[in-house]
Design a protein around this motif. Structure first.
Motif, PDB file in Angstrom:
ATOM      1  N   PRO A   1       0.413  -1.030   0.259  1.00 28.64           N
ATOM      2  CA  PRO A   1      -0.079   0.076  -0.190  1.00 28.64           C
ATOM      3  C   PRO A   1       1.030   1.462  -0.050  1.00 28.64           C
ATOM      4  CG  PRO A   1      -0.237  -1.431   2.135  1.00 28.64           C
ATOM      5  CD  PRO A   1       0.207  -2.063   1.506  1.00 28.64           C
ATOM      6  N   GLY A   2       2.207   1.037   0.855  1.00 33.42           N
ATOM      7  CA  GLY A   2       2.587   2.721   0.794  1.00 33.42           C
ATOM      8  C   GLY A   2       3.430   2.955  -0.494  1.00 33.42           C
ATOM      9  N   ARG A   3       3.612   1.664  -1.579  1.00 33.76           N
ATOM     10  CA  ARG A   3       4.616   2.302  -2.776  1.00 33.76           C
ATOM     11  C   ARG A   3       3.363   2.485  -3.624  1.00 33.76           C
ATOM     12  NH1 ARG A   3       7.624  -3.664  -1.936  1.00 33.76           N
ATOM     13  NH2 ARG A   3       9.170  -3.711  -1.630  1.00 33.76           N
ATOM     14  N   VAL A   4       1.723   1.922  -3.528  1.00 32.67           N
ATOM     15  CA  VAL A   4       1.080   2.152  -4.627  1.00 32.67           C
ATOM     16  C   VAL A   4       0.763   4.005  -4.374  1.00 32.67           C
ATOM     17  CG1 VAL A   4      -1.702   2.814  -4.922  1.00 32.67           C
ATOM     18  CG2 VAL A   4      -0.359   0.363  -4.402  1.00 32.67           C
ATOM     19  N   ALA A   5       1.329   4.213  -2.801  1.00 33.21           N
ATOM     20  CA  ALA A   5       0.567   6.198  -2.724  1.00 33.21           C
ATOM     21  C   ALA A   5       1.827   6.819  -3.450  1.00 33.21           C
ATOM     22  CB  ALA A   5       0.457   6.033  -1.333  1.00 33.21           C
ATOM     23  N   GLN A   6       2.224   6.014  -3.099  1.00 26.62           N
ATOM     24  CA  GLN A   6       4.510   7.262  -3.293  1.00 26.62           C
ATOM     25  C   GLN A   6       3.433   7.026  -5.001  1.00 26.62           C
ATOM     26  OE1 GLN A   6       7.768   5.127  -2.232  1.00 26.62           O
ATOM     27  NE2 GLN A   6       8.837   6.667  -3.403  1.00 26.62           N
ATOM     28  N   ALA A   7       3.338   5.430  -6.283  1.00 25.54           N
ATOM     29  CA  ALA A   7       3.840   6.069  -7.460  1.00 25.54           C
ATOM     30  C   ALA A   7       2.486   6.891  -7.717  1.00 25.54           C
ATOM     31  CB  ALA A   7       3.284   3.995  -8.264  1.00 25.54           C
ATOM     32  N   LEU A   8       2.012   7.063  -7.027  1.00 33.73           N
ATOM     33  CA  LEU A   8       0.546   8.005  -7.364  1.00 33.73           C
ATOM     34  C   LEU A   8       0.713   9.433  -6.882  1.00 33.73           C
ATOM     35  CD1 LEU A   8      -2.527   5.818  -7.076  1.00 33.73           C
ATOM     36  CD2 LEU A   8      -1.925   6.874  -9.080  1.00 33.73           C
ATOM     37  N   ASP A   9       1.711   9.513  -5.340  1.00 34.03           N
ATOM     38  CA  ASP A   9       2.312  11.119  -5.630  1.00 34.03           C
ATOM     39  C   ASP A   9       1.124  11.351  -4.277  1.00 34.03           C
ATOM     40  OD1 ASP A   9       3.651  12.742  -4.980  1.00 34.03           O
ATOM     41  OD2 ASP A   9       3.634  14.173  -6.393  1.00 34.03           O
ATOM     42  N   LEU A  10       0.648  10.189  -3.682  1.00 35.44           N
ATOM     43  CA  LEU A  10      -0.554  11.100  -3.454  1.00 35.44           C
ATOM     44  C   LEU A  10       0.131  11.177  -1.536  1.00 35.44           C
ATOM     45  CD1 LEU A  10      -3.248   8.493  -3.999  1.00 35.44           C
ATOM     46  CD2 LEU A  10      -3.011  10.021  -4.651  1.00 35.44           C
ATOM     47  N   ASP A  11      -0.761  12.539  -0.874  1.00 38.64           N
ATOM     48  CA  ASP A  11      -0.746  13.121   0.251  1.00 38.64           C
ATOM     49  C   ASP A  11      -1.341  13.200   1.730  1.00 38.64           C
ATOM     50  OD1 ASP A  11      -1.758  15.198  -0.276  1.00 38.64           O
ATOM     51  OD2 ASP A  11       0.625  16.293  -0.468  1.00 38.64           O
ATOM     52  N   LEU A  12      -2.019  13.076   2.245  1.00 38.59           N
ATOM     53  CA  LEU A  12      -2.751  13.191   3.063  1.00 38.59           C
ATOM     54  C   LEU A  12      -3.969  14.212   2.971  1.00 38.59           C
ATOM     55  CD1 LEU A  12      -1.156  12.729   6.567  1.00 38.59           C
ATOM     56  CD2 LEU A  12      -1.795  10.365   5.414  1.00 38.59           C
ATOM     57  N   GLY A  13      -3.927  15.407   2.374  1.00 41.39           N
ATOM     58  CA  GLY A  13      -4.879  16.201   1.885  1.00 41.39           C
ATOM     59  C   GLY A  13      -5.424  15.649   0.753  1.00 41.39           C
ATOM     60  N   PHE A  14      -5.127  14.495   0.524  1.00 39.09           N
ATOM     61  CA  PHE A  14      -6.099  13.477  -0.946  1.00 39.09           C
ATOM     62  C   PHE A  14      -7.305  12.913   0.116  1.00 39.09           C
ATOM     63  CE2 PHE A  14      -2.900  14.210  -3.552  1.00 39.09           C
ATOM     64  CZ  PHE A  14      -3.617  14.456  -4.823  1.00 39.09           C
ATOM     65  N   SER A  15      -7.432  12.636   1.004  1.00 42.24           N
ATOM     66  CA  SER A  15      -8.409  12.756   2.242  1.00 42.24           C
ATOM     67  C   SER A  15      -9.418  13.298   1.564  1.00 42.24           C
ATOM     68  CB  SER A  15      -7.938  12.930   3.702  1.00 42.24           C
ATOM     69  OG  SER A  15      -7.833  11.634   4.343  1.00 42.24           O
ATOM     70  N   GLY A  16     -10.820  13.136   1.400  1.00 43.02           N
ATOM     71  CA  GLY A  16     -11.942  13.719   1.316  1.00 43.02           C
ATOM     72  C   GLY A  16     -12.522  13.809  -0.324  1.00 43.02           C
ATOM     73  N   GLN A  17     -11.229  13.514  -0.973  1.00 41.44           N
ATOM     74  CA  GLN A  17     -12.013  13.719  -2.772  1.00 41.44           C
ATOM     75  C   GLN A  17     -12.705  12.772  -2.959  1.00 41.44           C
ATOM     76  OE1 GLN A  17      -9.936  13.911  -6.103  1.00 41.44           O
ATOM     77  NE2 GLN A  17      -8.856  15.859  -5.517  1.00 41.44           N
ATOM     78  N   ALA A  18     -12.613  13.103  -4.113  1.00 39.03           N
ATOM     79  CA  ALA A  18     -14.139  11.898  -4.638  1.00 39.03           C
ATOM     80  C   ALA A  18     -13.362  11.642  -5.934  1.00 39.03           C
ATOM     81  CB  ALA A  18     -15.443  13.171  -4.467  1.00 39.03           C
ATOM     82  N   LEU A  19     -13.841  10.003  -5.872  1.00 35.74           N
ATOM     83  CA  LEU A  19     -13.232   9.770  -7.282  1.00 35.74           C
ATOM     84  C   LEU A  19     -13.937   9.066  -8.113  1.00 35.74           C
ATOM     85  CD1 LEU A  19     -11.304   6.712  -5.119  1.00 35.74           C
ATOM     86  CD2 LEU A  19     -10.056   8.344  -6.270  1.00 35.74           C
ATOM     87  N   PHE A  20     -15.414  10.194  -8.025  1.00 37.22           N
ATOM     88  CA  PHE A  20     -16.159   9.965  -8.928  1.00 37.22           C
ATOM     89  C   PHE A  20     -16.271  11.111  -9.613  1.00 37.22           C
ATOM     90  CE2 PHE A  20     -18.478  10.225  -4.835  1.00 37.22           C
ATOM     91  CZ  PHE A  20     -19.058  11.585  -4.875  1.00 37.22           C
ATOM     92  N   GLU A  21     -15.682  11.932  -9.645  1.00 34.91           N
ATOM     93  CA  GLU A  21     -15.410  13.103 -10.095  1.00 34.91           C
ATOM     94  C   GLU A  21     -13.799  13.481 -11.351  1.00 34.91           C
ATOM     95  OE1 GLU A  21     -15.586  16.130  -6.980  1.00 34.91           O
ATOM     96  OE2 GLU A  21     -17.781  16.098  -6.347  1.00 34.91           O
ATOM     97  N   ALA A  22     -14.591  14.404 -12.054  1.00 34.59           N
ATOM     98  CA  ALA A  22     -13.216  14.281 -13.453  1.00 34.59           C
ATOM     99  C   ALA A  22     -12.324  15.416 -12.211  1.00 34.59           C
ATOM    100  CB  ALA A  22     -13.814  14.634 -14.273  1.00 34.59           C
ATOM    101  N   GLY A  23     -11.095  14.794 -12.943  1.00 34.91           N
ATOM    102  CA  GLY A  23      -9.894  15.542 -12.041  1.00 34.91           C
ATOM    103  C   GLY A  23      -9.370  15.443 -10.794  1.00 34.91           C
ATOM    104  N   GLY A  24      -7.703  15.499 -10.277  1.00 33.00           N
ATOM    105  CA  GLY A  24      -7.317  15.042  -9.484  1.00 33.00           C
ATOM    106  C   GLY A  24      -7.108  13.855  -9.626  1.00 33.00           C
ATOM    107  N   LEU A  25      -7.726  12.615  -8.358  1.00 32.50           N
ATOM    108  CA  LEU A  25      -7.701  11.501  -8.169  1.00 32.50           C
ATOM    109  C   LEU A  25      -8.918  11.022  -9.050  1.00 32.50           C
ATOM    110  CD1 LEU A  25      -6.127   9.043  -8.092  1.00 32.50           C
ATOM    111  CD2 LEU A  25      -6.219   9.239  -5.424  1.00 32.50           C
ATOM    112  N   GLU A  26      -9.466   9.692  -9.956  1.00 29.56           N
ATOM    113  CA  GLU A  26     -10.140   9.544 -10.411  1.00 29.56           C
ATOM    114  C   GLU A  26     -10.531   7.541 -10.327  1.00 29.56           C
ATOM    115  OE1 GLU A  26     -10.725  12.680 -14.273  1.00 29.56           O
ATOM    116  OE2 GLU A  26      -9.596  10.708 -14.332  1.00 29.56           O
ATOM    117  N   LEU A  27     -11.784   7.575 -10.702  1.00 27.15           N
ATOM    118  CA  LEU A  27     -11.307   5.823 -10.337  1.00 27.15           C
ATOM    119  C   LEU A  27     -12.540   5.537 -11.859  1.00 27.15           C
ATOM    120  CD1 LEU A  27     -10.847   3.226  -9.369  1.00 27.15           C
ATOM    121  CD2 LEU A  27     -12.901   2.537  -8.750  1.00 27.15           C
ATOM    122  N   ARG A  28     -11.518   5.006 -13.169  1.00 24.45           N
ATOM    123  CA  ARG A  28     -12.065   4.177 -13.656  1.00 24.45           C
ATOM    124  C   ARG A  28     -12.144   2.648 -13.842  1.00 24.45           C
ATOM    125  NH1 ARG A  28     -13.217   8.757 -17.464  1.00 24.45           N
ATOM    126  NH2 ARG A  28     -12.040  10.816 -16.945  1.00 24.45           N
TER     127      ARG A  28
END
Length: 216
Positions: free
Chosen positions: A128-155
């Motif tokens: 899990p640590g490697r996945v977040a590092q690969a996406l360059d995610l920090d704690l500020g991504f908490s609350g982000q909606a994956l179903f909205e375009a822009g930022g981090l998305e799930l497709r």
DNA sequence: CACAGGATCGTT
DNA sequence: ACGATCCTGTGT
């Protein structure tokens, strides 16, 4: 050139954590040209799950776990590693899925750079640590909606042929029943998974002393 | 306010 | 096998 799949809608996340976890296998996390296909996940429940961050009720840290499904819950592990979780269920319910491993499908150069590796081996994204590092995610991504375009998305991606299930990793502190619960899911046969391996891909074992047999 | 320990990882 | 590294959650 790889085409991004369509955005996954909010209703997808409105199920129990283990169901969402299985459905997440094969989906792709997208951010700034990097796409990772999810190959390993773990489900975590609410206060009734003694392995979950929700086990002591709602707090400042785990509050995102009570938000609507499809949002992100990030936390810091061992003071070093950032963990990406995908929230499940209706607002007011506690549940999330930890993304534990993935397979690179786009933006490999950038992923190699962030992981400080020369070539794509399973260690690139196994854990899990490697996945977040690969996406360059920090704690500020908490609350982000994956179903909205822009930022981090799930497709949408490519669903696995077969899924293997096993006990969750690193939860020895939990109750025996919750330790035994098989809420870890991997794409069977995929080399893109963290240790211990599940689903029939024996990870190369480092043997200390010649031909000693591994314990049963 | 002190303190124990963790949903890990890279190196020894 | 071990240390890194920090902040959370709990107890006094």
């Amino acid at each position: 050139m790889l085409q991004p799949g369509s955005l996954i809608p909010p209703a997808f996340y409105l199920r129990e954590p283990p169901e969402v976890a299985r459905a997440l296998l094969g989906c792709c996390l997208w951010r700034e040209g990097v796409a990772l296909r999810i190959t390993e996940v773990e489900a975590y429940g609410g206060p009734e799950d003694s392995a979950s961050h929700g086990r002591h009720g709602r707090t400042a840290r785990n509050a995102p776990m009570w938000t609507e499904g499809g949002r992100v819950y990030m936390y810091l592990c061992y003071g070093i590693h950032r963990m990406l979780n995908i929230v499940t269920g209706e607002p007011g319910r506690c549940g999330a899925v930890l993304v534990r491993a993935a397979e690179p499908v786009a933006g490999l150069e950038r992923v190699l750079g962030r992981r400080r590796m020369q070539e794509a081996r399973p260690a690139l994204l196994a854990g899990p640590g490697r996945v977040a590092q690969a996406l360059d995610l920090d704690l500020g991504f908490s609350g982000q909606a994956l179903f909205e375009a822009g930022g981090l998305e799930l497709r949408e991606g490519w669903p696995p042929m077969r899924i293997a299930a096993g006990p969750r990793v690193g939860v020895d502190f939990a109750s025996p029943a919750d330790r035994r619960r098989r809420w870890r899911f991997v794409e069977a046969g995929s080399p893109w998974q963290s240790a211990p391996s599940l689903g029939g891909v024996p990870r190369p074992r480092r043997v200390r002393n010649g031909d000693r047999r591994p314990p049963e």
